[in-house]
Design an enzyme around this catalytic site. Structure first.
Site, mmCIF file in Angstrom:
data_model
loop_
_atom_site.group_PDB
_atom_site.id
_atom_site.type_symbol
_atom_site.label_atom_id
_atom_site.label_comp_id
_atom_site.label_asym_id
_atom_site.label_seq_id
_atom_site.Cartn_x
_atom_site.Cartn_y
_atom_site.Cartn_z
ATOM 1 N N HIS A 9 0.824 -1.212 0.000
ATOM 2 C CA HIS A 9 0.000 0.000 0.000
ATOM 3 C C HIS A 9 0.863 1.269 0.000
ATOM 4 O O HIS A 9 2.038 1.250 0.368
ATOM 5 C CB HIS A 9 -0.934 0.007 1.206
ATOM 6 C CG HIS A 9 -0.204 0.060 2.525
ATOM 7 N ND1 HIS A 9 0.360 1.211 3.028
ATOM 8 C CD2 HIS A 9 0.070 -0.905 3.427
ATOM 9 C CE1 HIS A 9 0.935 0.963 4.186
ATOM 10 N NE2 HIS A 9 0.778 -0.323 4.450
ATOM 11 N N GLU A 79 -1.763 -7.350 7.788
ATOM 12 C CA GLU A 79 -0.408 -7.178 8.297
ATOM 13 C C GLU A 79 -0.184 -7.994 9.561
ATOM 14 O O GLU A 79 -1.135 -8.328 10.283
ATOM 15 C CB GLU A 79 -0.144 -5.686 8.585
ATOM 16 C CG GLU A 79 1.258 -5.348 9.072
ATOM 17 C CD GLU A 79 2.387 -5.753 8.132
ATOM 18 O OE1 GLU A 79 2.561 -6.973 7.902
ATOM 19 O OE2 GLU A 79 3.118 -4.862 7.660
#
Length: 197
Positions: A9, A79
């Site tokens: 990202h 994550e």
């Protein structure tokens, strides 16, 4: 045969300051938005059989800005869960625990994941993606540590070996094949490095 395309990202305020970010759902910074848009030419020409995203909005927004319609939100791409270390920098953590490293010690406290737990998640995602490569590429739009673990696991290495792969925000990597075996075919390509930003 397609490749698993790893897309980190764009920048957030915490990624810019080195703060560990897992479950905290941050927006992209203005720079992060620009970075995500700059991914478009890096992904041009690829034929995606699937685009999978982490559930976090920083990944979902990056996919959208990069021109990738998300076909599935995959919790296994989230994550690494840092537990008590969420929002803290490595320097702050080492001030209290000088020998700590994420790669060997994992997250701390309730909700913190071990390297083995993260590896199990990424193993599932890789195993589900690989059969789709006969139809084209599969994008994983996700996060720095989880994508580094994905690369290590694709190579058959333990999750802790993800420490050997640095990865910038809004970068592209690819997992493919060389002489019939798994290989990293592209790593940490950013628009700036490619000269397209």
């Amino acid at each position: 045969m397609g490749e698993i395309v790893l897309i980190r990202h764009g920048e957030t305020t915490w990624s810019a300051s080195g703060r560990h970010t897992s479950v905290t759902d941050l927006d992209l910074t203005e720079h992060g938005v620009s970075q995500a848009k700059a991914l478009v030419p890096l992904l041009a020409g690829r034929r995606f059989a699937a685009v999978w995203s982490s559930p976090r909005k920083r990944a979902l927004v990056t996919a959208d800005l990069a021109g990738l319609p998300v076909t599935a939100v995959i919790p296994d791409l989230a994550e690494w869960a840092y537990g008590d270390y969420e929002g803290r920098t490595s320097e702050e953590i080492r001030g209290e625990d000088p020998d700590w490293t994420l790669w060997t010690d994992g997250g701390k406290g309730p909700g913190g994941e071990s390297a083995e737990e993260v590896a199990a998640r990424l193993d599932r995602a890789l195993a589900e993606a690989e059969p789709l490569l006969e139809r084209g590429d599969v994008a994983f739009v996700a996060h720095g540590h989880s994508l580094r673990v994905a690369a290590a696991r694709w190579l058959g290495r333990p999750a802790r070996d993800g420490r050997d792969f640095t990865i910038d925000t809004a970068s592209v990597g690819a997992l493919g094949y060389e002489h019939g075996g798994h290989a990293v075919t592209l790593w940490n390509l950013t628009a700036a490095a490619a000269g397209s930003a």
